[in-house]
Design a protein around this motif. Structure first.
Motif, PDB file in Angstrom:
ATOM      1  N   TYR A   1      46.816  42.866  53.291  1.00  0.00           N
ATOM      2  CA  TYR A   1      45.636  42.202  53.859  1.00  0.00           C
ATOM      3  C   TYR A   1      44.489  42.197  52.853  1.00  0.00           C
ATOM      4  CZ  TYR A   1      47.669  42.049  58.522  1.00  0.00           C
ATOM      5  OH  TYR A   1      48.446  41.775  59.595  1.00  0.00           O
ATOM      6  N   PHE A   2      44.325  43.290  52.124  1.00  0.00           N
ATOM      7  CA  PHE A   2      43.276  43.376  51.107  1.00  0.00           C
ATOM      8  C   PHE A   2      43.508  42.346  49.998  1.00  0.00           C
ATOM      9  CE2 PHE A   2      41.698  45.171  47.083  1.00  0.00           C
ATOM     10  CZ  PHE A   2      40.346  45.241  47.388  1.00  0.00           C
ATOM     11  N   ARG A   3      44.759  42.218  49.568  1.00  0.00           N
ATOM     12  CA  ARG A   3      45.077  41.241  48.522  1.00  0.00           C
ATOM     13  C   ARG A   3      44.787  39.817  48.979  1.00  0.00           C
ATOM     14  NH1 ARG A   3      50.381  43.213  45.187  1.00  0.00           N
ATOM     15  NH2 ARG A   3      49.581  45.277  44.736  1.00  0.00           N
ATOM     16  N   TRP A   4      45.141  39.502  50.240  1.00  0.00           N
ATOM     17  CA  TRP A   4      44.855  38.173  50.760  1.00  0.00           C
ATOM     18  C   TRP A   4      43.349  37.944  50.870  1.00  0.00           C
ATOM     19  CZ3 TRP A   4      47.666  34.064  50.666  1.00  0.00           C
ATOM     20  CH2 TRP A   4      49.057  34.165  50.685  1.00  0.00           C
ATOM     21  N   ALA A   5      42.596  38.955  51.240  1.00  0.00           N
ATOM     22  CA  ALA A   5      41.147  38.826  51.333  1.00  0.00           C
ATOM     23  C   ALA A   5      40.534  38.591  49.952  1.00  0.00           C
ATOM     24  CB  ALA A   5      40.547  40.071  51.978  1.00  0.00           C
ATOM     25  N   VAL A   6      40.999  39.339  48.961  1.00  0.00           N
ATOM     26  CA  VAL A   6      40.501  39.145  47.594  1.00  0.00           C
ATOM     27  C   VAL A   6      40.855  37.740  47.106  1.00  0.00           C
ATOM     28  CG1 VAL A   6      40.810  39.897  45.194  1.00  0.00           C
ATOM     29  CG2 VAL A   6      40.475  41.583  46.993  1.00  0.00           C
ATOM     30  N   PHE A   7      42.058  37.284  47.403  1.00  0.00           N
ATOM     31  CA  PHE A   7      42.473  35.935  47.020  1.00  0.00           C
ATOM     32  C   PHE A   7      41.580  34.888  47.680  1.00  0.00           C
ATOM     33  CE2 PHE A   7      45.055  32.136  47.919  1.00  0.00           C
ATOM     34  CZ  PHE A   7      45.327  31.743  46.628  1.00  0.00           C
ATOM     35  N   GLY A   8      41.282  35.059  48.960  1.00  0.00           N
ATOM     36  CA  GLY A   8      40.428  34.114  49.674  1.00  0.00           C
ATOM     37  C   GLY A   8      39.019  34.069  49.119  1.00  0.00           C
ATOM     38  N   ILE A   9      38.456  35.234  48.832  1.00  0.00           N
ATOM     39  CA  ILE A   9      37.103  35.296  48.263  1.00  0.00           C
ATOM     40  C   ILE A   9      37.081  34.664  46.872  1.00  0.00           C
ATOM     41  CG2 ILE A   9      35.338  36.890  47.401  1.00  0.00           C
ATOM     42  CD1 ILE A   9      36.120  38.735  49.759  1.00  0.00           C
ATOM     43  N   THR A  10      38.118  34.933  46.085  1.00  0.00           N
ATOM     44  CA  THR A  10      38.206  34.351  44.748  1.00  0.00           C
ATOM     45  C   THR A  10      38.299  32.832  44.813  1.00  0.00           C
ATOM     46  OG1 THR A  10      39.324  36.343  43.974  1.00  0.00           O
ATOM     47  CG2 THR A  10      39.492  34.397  42.574  1.00  0.00           C
ATOM     48  N   MET A  11      39.097  32.308  45.727  1.00  0.00           N
ATOM     49  CA  MET A  11      39.212  30.862  45.870  1.00  0.00           C
ATOM     50  C   MET A  11      37.894  30.242  46.328  1.00  0.00           C
ATOM     51  SD  MET A  11      42.103  30.049  44.747  1.00  0.00           S
ATOM     52  CE  MET A  11      42.136  28.348  45.212  1.00  0.00           C
ATOM     53  N   LEU A  12      37.167  30.912  47.207  1.00  0.00           N
ATOM     54  CA  LEU A  12      35.866  30.415  47.646  1.00  0.00           C
ATOM     55  C   LEU A  12      34.879  30.371  46.483  1.00  0.00           C
ATOM     56  CD1 LEU A  12      34.060  29.548  50.045  1.00  0.00           C
ATOM     57  CD2 LEU A  12      33.473  31.962  50.294  1.00  0.00           C
ATOM     58  N   LEU A  13      34.847  31.429  45.685  1.00  0.00           N
ATOM     59  CA  LEU A  13      33.958  31.454  44.525  1.00  0.00           C
ATOM     60  C   LEU A  13      34.344  30.378  43.512  1.00  0.00           C
ATOM     61  CD1 LEU A  13      33.548  35.294  43.971  1.00  0.00           C
ATOM     62  CD2 LEU A  13      31.845  33.693  44.852  1.00  0.00           C
ATOM     63  N   LEU A  14      35.637  30.167  43.320  1.00  0.00           N
ATOM     64  CA  LEU A  14      36.105  29.124  42.413  1.00  0.00           C
ATOM     65  C   LEU A  14      35.678  27.745  42.906  1.00  0.00           C
ATOM     66  CD1 LEU A  14      37.850  28.376  39.926  1.00  0.00           C
ATOM     67  CD2 LEU A  14      39.765  28.213  41.506  1.00  0.00           C
ATOM     68  N   PHE A  15      35.769  27.514  44.192  1.00  0.00           N
ATOM     69  CA  PHE A  15      35.362  26.234  44.778  1.00  0.00           C
ATOM     70  C   PHE A  15      33.868  25.996  44.582  1.00  0.00           C
ATOM     71  CE2 PHE A  15      33.972  23.766  48.526  1.00  0.00           C
ATOM     72  CZ  PHE A  15      34.675  22.593  48.271  1.00  0.00           C
ATOM     73  N   ILE A  16      33.063  27.025  44.826  1.00  0.00           N
ATOM     74  CA  ILE A  16      31.606  26.905  44.642  1.00  0.00           C
ATOM     75  C   ILE A  16      31.276  26.643  43.174  1.00  0.00           C
ATOM     76  CG2 ILE A  16      29.434  28.187  44.746  1.00  0.00           C
ATOM     77  CD1 ILE A  16      30.568  29.555  47.282  1.00  0.00           C
TER      78      ILE A  16
END
Length: 110
Positions: free
Chosen positions: A45-60
């Motif tokens: 779950y932590f890895r998926w959360a880090v992946f999601g946050i990273t993708m959001l930052l990449l999008f921004i």
């Protein structure tokens, strides 16, 4: 009394088995429950959360880069060529996006 219970259990299981065999011979697909599902650990779950946050930052960051390049084009080029360079830049971005989407679509189908 035990014999009666055992006999009734056997008849229930044998009826179920016959029903499953009949449904299989008719071409029906029987449902099988997957009881061996992997339980997700907190680490996953932590890895998926880090992946999601990273993708959001990449999008921004990608959106900010896009608009910064629009401003840079306005600064670097003469005013009469700004619309031409912005059009070319947007065309390159559209082509890149279509290429990336095509890669994902064909990879999913294979």
């Amino acid at each position: 009394m035990n014999e009666d219970n055992t006999g009734s259990r056997e008849s229930i299981t044998s009826d179920t088995a016959v029903t499953e065999e009949e449904s299989m011979s008719k071409g029906y697909i029987s449902r099988v429950r997957n009881t061996d599902k992997k339980n997700k650990s907190p680490e996953e779950y932590f890895r998926w959360a880090v992946f999601g946050i990273t993708m959001l930052l990449l999008f921004i960051a990608a959106i900010q880069f896009y608009f910064s390049m629009q401003d840079a084009i306005s600064t670097w080029f003469e005013w009469e060529y700004v619309s031409l360079f912005k059009s070319v830049y947007n065309l390159v971005i559209i082509g890149l996006c279509v290429y990336i989407i095509k890669l994902f679509v064909f990879r999913k189908q294979a």
